[in-house]
Scaffold this motif. Structure first.
Motif, PDB file in Angstrom:
ATOM      1  N   UNK A  16       0.847  -1.197   0.000  1.00 17.42           N
ATOM      2  CA  UNK A  16       0.000   0.000   0.000  1.00 17.42           C
ATOM      3  C   UNK A  16       0.880   1.243   0.000  1.00 17.42           C
ATOM      4  N   UNK A  17       1.927   1.235   0.817  1.00 21.11           N
ATOM      5  CA  UNK A  17       2.848   2.371   0.883  1.00 21.11           C
ATOM      6  C   UNK A  17       3.500   2.597  -0.479  1.00 21.11           C
ATOM      7  N   UNK A  18       3.932   1.524  -1.133  1.00 14.45           N
ATOM      8  CA  UNK A  18       4.512   1.658  -2.481  1.00 14.45           C
ATOM      9  C   UNK A  18       3.526   2.333  -3.429  1.00 14.45           C
ATOM     10  N   UNK A  19       2.265   1.927  -3.361  1.00 13.23           N
ATOM     11  CA  UNK A  19       1.246   2.497  -4.247  1.00 13.23           C
ATOM     12  C   UNK A  19       0.972   3.963  -3.916  1.00 13.23           C
ATOM     13  N   UNK A  20       1.020   4.309  -2.635  1.00 16.81           N
ATOM     14  CA  UNK A  20       0.848   5.719  -2.251  1.00 16.81           C
ATOM     15  C   UNK A  20       1.964   6.557  -2.866  1.00 16.81           C
ATOM     16  N   UNK A  21       3.196   6.093  -2.736  1.00 14.90           N
ATOM     17  CA  UNK A  21       4.332   6.832  -3.286  1.00 14.90           C
ATOM     18  C   UNK A  21       4.182   6.981  -4.798  1.00 14.90           C
ATOM     19  N   UNK A  22       3.775   5.919  -5.465  1.00 15.13           N
ATOM     20  CA  UNK A  22       3.570   5.980  -6.921  1.00 15.13           C
ATOM     21  C   UNK A  22       2.471   6.975  -7.280  1.00 15.13           C
ATOM     22  N   UNK A  23       1.373   6.976  -6.516  1.00 11.82           N
ATOM     23  CA  UNK A  23       0.263   7.888  -6.793  1.00 11.82           C
ATOM     24  C   UNK A  23       0.663   9.338  -6.538  1.00 11.82           C
ATOM     25  N   UNK A  24       1.460   9.581  -5.505  1.00 13.54           N
ATOM     26  CA  UNK A  24       1.949  10.938  -5.239  1.00 13.54           C
ATOM     27  C   UNK A  24       2.834  11.389  -6.396  1.00 13.54           C
ATOM     28  N   UNK A  25       3.718  10.500  -6.826  1.00  9.82           N
ATOM     29  CA  UNK A  25       4.604  10.822  -7.942  1.00  9.82           C
ATOM     30  C   UNK A  25       3.808  11.128  -9.208  1.00  9.82           C
ATOM     31  N   UNK A  26       2.710  10.392  -9.411  1.00 10.95           N
ATOM     32  CA  UNK A  26       1.869  10.585 -10.600  1.00 10.95           C
ATOM     33  C   UNK A  26       0.906  11.762 -10.444  1.00 10.95           C
ATOM     34  N   UNK A  27       0.931  12.401  -9.280  1.00  8.10           N
ATOM     35  CA  UNK A  27       0.035  13.530  -8.987  1.00  8.10           C
ATOM     36  C   UNK A  27      -1.429  13.147  -9.213  1.00  8.10           C
ATOM     37  N   UNK A  28      -1.831  12.058  -8.547  1.00  6.84           N
ATOM     38  CA  UNK A  28      -3.183  11.513  -8.669  1.00  6.84           C
ATOM     39  C   UNK A  28      -3.897  11.598  -7.315  1.00  6.84           C
ATOM     40  N   UNK A  29      -4.426  12.793  -6.961  1.00  9.47           N
ATOM     41  CA  UNK A  29      -5.031  12.976  -5.641  1.00  9.47           C
ATOM     42  C   UNK A  29      -6.147  11.988  -5.292  1.00  9.47           C
ATOM     43  N   UNK A  30      -7.063  11.647  -6.210  1.00 11.17           N
ATOM     44  CA  UNK A  30      -8.094  10.682  -5.826  1.00 11.17           C
ATOM     45  C   UNK A  30      -7.505   9.323  -5.435  1.00 11.17           C
ATOM     46  N   UNK A  59      10.848  12.083  -2.978  1.00  9.06           N
ATOM     47  CA  UNK A  59      10.739  13.480  -3.375  1.00  9.06           C
ATOM     48  C   UNK A  59      12.083  14.207  -3.362  1.00  9.06           C
ATOM     49  N   UNK A  60      13.046  13.708  -2.615  1.00  7.58           N
ATOM     50  CA  UNK A  60      14.353  14.359  -2.556  1.00  7.58           C
ATOM     51  C   UNK A  60      15.395  13.640  -3.399  1.00  7.58           C
ATOM     52  N   UNK A  61      15.009  12.544  -4.002  1.00 10.20           N
ATOM     53  CA  UNK A  61      15.932  11.766  -4.819  1.00 10.20           C
ATOM     54  C   UNK A  61      16.220  12.485  -6.129  1.00 10.20           C
ATOM     55  N   UNK A  62      17.443  12.362  -6.592  1.00 13.80           N
ATOM     56  CA  UNK A  62      17.761  12.908  -7.910  1.00 13.80           C
ATOM     57  C   UNK A  62      17.370  11.905  -8.995  1.00 13.80           C
ATOM     58  N   UNK A  63      16.855  10.765  -8.576  1.00 10.48           N
ATOM     59  CA  UNK A  63      16.330   9.768  -9.502  1.00 10.48           C
ATOM     60  C   UNK A  63      14.954   9.326  -9.017  1.00 10.48           C
ATOM     61  N   UNK A  64      13.950  10.224  -9.066  1.00  8.88           N
ATOM     62  CA  UNK A  64      12.624   9.869  -8.568  1.00  8.88           C
ATOM     63  C   UNK A  64      12.072   8.656  -9.284  1.00  8.88           C
ATOM     64  N   UNK A  65      11.311   7.904  -8.534  1.00 11.39           N
ATOM     65  CA  UNK A  65      10.698   6.719  -9.100  1.00 11.39           C
ATOM     66  C   UNK A  65      11.437   5.452  -8.743  1.00 11.39           C
ATOM     67  N   UNK A  66      12.667   5.584  -8.306  1.00  8.89           N
ATOM     68  CA  UNK A  66      13.425   4.418  -7.894  1.00  8.89           C
ATOM     69  C   UNK A  66      13.320   4.301  -6.379  1.00  8.89           C
ATOM     70  N   UNK A  67      12.467   3.414  -5.926  1.00  9.47           N
ATOM     71  CA  UNK A  67      12.231   3.264  -4.506  1.00  9.47           C
ATOM     72  C   UNK A  67      13.260   2.312  -3.908  1.00  9.47           C
ATOM     73  N   UNK A  68      13.636   2.564  -2.663  1.00  9.57           N
ATOM     74  CA  UNK A  68      14.587   1.649  -2.030  1.00  9.57           C
ATOM     75  C   UNK A  68      13.958   0.274  -1.871  1.00  9.57           C
ATOM     76  N   UNK A  69      14.731  -0.791  -1.927  1.00  9.90           N
ATOM     77  CA  UNK A  69      14.172  -2.134  -1.809  1.00  9.90           C
ATOM     78  C   UNK A  69      13.574  -2.358  -0.426  1.00  9.90           C
ATOM     79  N   UNK A  70      12.527  -3.172  -0.371  1.00 11.13           N
ATOM     80  CA  UNK A  70      11.936  -3.533   0.920  1.00 11.13           C
ATOM     81  C   UNK A  70      12.672  -4.743   1.445  1.00 11.13           C
ATOM     82  N   UNK A  71      12.684  -4.861   2.743  1.00 13.82           N
ATOM     83  CA  UNK A  71      13.387  -5.987   3.373  1.00 13.82           C
ATOM     84  C   UNK A  71      12.404  -7.023   3.806  1.00 13.82           C
TER      85      UNK A  71
END
Length: 71
Positions: A16-30, A59-71
């Motif tokens: 769910x957190x991954x999807x939230x980050x993706x939706x924020x990046x895509x600027x999809x408020x709904x 949001x502070x990454x110089x390569x947005x969209x690349x999320x750190x791996x989950x453990x």
């Protein structure tokens, strides 16, 4: 898992957190709103801190969209 926290964030909550980050990046408020409502039903403090960290990193990454791996 966050430092000094005995409980890892469950995989389904991380998804769910991954999807939230993706939706924020895509600027999809709904979609963000829907996902945050879903997250609110299952998140604990550790999950919320993870969300904050993931959003900050994305949001502070110089390569947005690349999320750190989950453990």
């Amino acid at each position: 898992m966050l430092p000094n926290d005995p409980e890892p964030v469950p995989v389904f909550v991380r998804e769910i957190i991954d999807h939230v980050v993706e939706a924020v990046r895509a600027e999809d408020p709904p979609r963000v709103r829907t996902l945050l409502n879903d997250l609110a039903q299952v998140a604990d403090q550790t999950a919320l801190l993870l969300l904050r960290s993931r959003l900050h990193d994305d949001l502070t990454s110089d390569r947005p969209g690349l999320l750190p791996p989950t453990r």
